[in-house]
Design an enzyme around this catalytic site. Sequence first.
Site, short mmCIF file in Angstrom:
data_model
loop_
_atom_site.label_atom_id
_atom_site.label_comp_id
_atom_site.label_asym_id
_atom_site.label_seq_id
_atom_site.Cartn_x
_atom_site.Cartn_y
_atom_site.Cartn_z
N ARG A 15 0.83 -1.20 0.00
CA ARG A 15 0.00 0.00 0.00
C ARG A 15 0.87 1.26 0.00
NH1 ARG A 15 -3.57 -1.50 5.17
NH2 ARG A 15 -1.56 -2.43 5.73
N LYS A 75 1.68 2.03 7.30
CA LYS A 75 2.03 1.26 8.49
C LYS A 75 2.96 2.04 9.41
CE LYS A 75 0.78 -2.04 9.59
NZ LYS A 75 -0.44 -2.23 10.42
N TYR A 94 -0.93 4.64 10.66
CA TYR A 94 -1.27 3.69 11.72
C TYR A 94 -0.05 3.51 12.62
CZ TYR A 94 -5.45 2.22 9.14
OH TYR A 94 -6.67 2.19 8.51
N HIS A 96 -0.52 1.84 16.31
CA HIS A 96 -0.76 0.67 17.17
C HIS A 96 0.30 0.56 18.26
CE1 HIS A 96 -4.00 -0.68 14.57
NE2 HIS A 96 -3.19 -0.58 13.53
N GLU A 118 -5.67 5.03 13.87
CA GLU A 118 -6.60 4.14 14.56
C GLU A 118 -7.29 4.75 15.77
OE1 GLU A 118 -2.57 3.24 16.48
OE2 GLU A 118 -3.31 3.64 14.46
N SER A 134 -10.54 -2.30 8.73
CA SER A 134 -11.28 -3.33 9.48
C SER A 134 -12.24 -4.06 8.55
CB SER A 134 -12.05 -2.69 10.64
OG SER A 134 -11.17 -2.14 11.60
N LEU A 240 -11.76 -5.06 19.71
CA LEU A 240 -11.01 -3.80 19.65
C LEU A 240 -11.35 -2.95 20.85
CD1 LEU A 240 -9.29 -1.67 18.09
CD2 LEU A 240 -11.44 -0.82 17.16
N ALA A 268 -6.95 -8.86 15.57
CA ALA A 268 -6.51 -7.92 16.61
C ALA A 268 -5.01 -7.95 16.86
CB ALA A 268 -7.26 -8.21 17.91
N ASP A 270 -2.51 -6.48 15.56
CA ASP A 270 -1.86 -5.17 15.59
C ASP A 270 -1.88 -4.58 17.00
OD1 ASP A 270 -0.82 -4.58 13.07
OD2 ASP A 270 -2.77 -4.05 12.27
N ALA A 299 0.14 -9.13 10.71
CA ALA A 299 -0.12 -7.82 11.31
C ALA A 299 -0.55 -6.76 10.30
CB ALA A 299 1.11 -7.34 12.07
N ASN A 300 -0.38 -7.01 9.02
CA ASN A 300 -0.87 -6.06 8.01
C ASN A 300 -1.69 -6.82 6.96
OD1 ASN A 300 1.58 -7.25 7.12
ND2 ASN A 300 1.91 -5.62 5.64
N MET A 301 -2.74 -7.47 7.43
CA MET A 301 -3.58 -8.29 6.55
C MET A 301 -4.00 -7.56 5.28
SD MET A 301 -6.08 -10.40 9.13
CE MET A 301 -7.06 -11.06 7.78
#
Length: 364
Positions: A15, A75, A94, A96, A118, A134, A240, A268, A270, A299-301
């Site tokens: 991405r 990320k 993001y 996290h 987030e 999500s 979450l 979940a 992340d 962690a980054n689906m």
Amino acid sequence: MKIGAPKEIKNHEYRVGLTPSSVAELTAAGHDVFVETMAGMGIDFSDQDYVAAGAAIVGSPAEVFAAAELIVKVKEPQPSEIALLEPRHTLFTYLHLAADRPQAEGLMKSGATCIAYETVTSPDRSLPLLKPMSEVAGRMSIQVGAHYLEKEQGGRGVLLGGVPGVSPARVAILGGGVAGVNAAQMAVGLRADVTIYDISNNRLAELDMHFGSQIKTAYASKAAIAAAVARAHLVIGAVLVPGAAAPKLVSREMLRTMKRGSVLVDIAIDQGGCFETSRATTHSDPVFVEEGVIHYCVANMPGAVARTSAFALNNATLPFVLKIANLGAAKAMAADPHLAMGLNVANGRIQHQAVADALNLPMD
């Protein structure tokens, strides 16, 4: 404002923080945009596409960070990127942090202003910048779960939807939020036997009205989760707590009651994961087995469907990027308390209560 979009360097992350259409909006508003060469190649955007949108192409992450005041990513920054941050920078991505103390400490040391997608909120208290990812992760969770249930992948050899005369797989979804609902939609579409567990009776009533007889709902007591895990072929962890570490809902003892070859997908992860046995994995090595149960904890689906994800994310983030660029970070957050909720680190200190609590660090 000078805005930078570096190429993502996390494992198999394709991405990009700004698509060419987002760049065009920013340059039309009078801002300068610096994009690292080949930043968009993972979703089939060339450097020329960015030049046509008004961006300047630079050759390295160091050049992006040197040129820009506002850094827009997808990320969390990796150690080499954290080293490039300075107090003059605003980082928008993001983060996290609740499950990542080393990153939090690195960002504090940098002195940069760090706003996390987030924890940005909406007037209805939802999370508008987390929602699109999500949605993607929820829908993906059923795809990957179905794949790893196949015998060739080490799974139990169960078809999610069954066939006439053979029962479908039992899917337990822990959490009835955005990710959980999207997982349920996909699972229902594949004709699985779906139950959603949540601790909010109001949310369970909403889910019952939304899905009708297509799913079952249950209150997420410890006993109910233990029973669900024991009978499920596929468990989706979709809980979450905004900004905080995910609660551990499934213990190793519960895991031992599952059928060999069953699958857990921890959306979940992340935030630290909601299964005791979870540990973050990557797209290049996505699964591991504990107690005979396959764990998918990438962690980054959404990075696996990078083009869909990048467009969905940019649709949500662009209005906030424009607001920060037009006003500056401090004035933008003063004008918009929902953007201000995204502030996680500034002036070398944690600025978000849930993050401070999770990491046991002081907060301004």
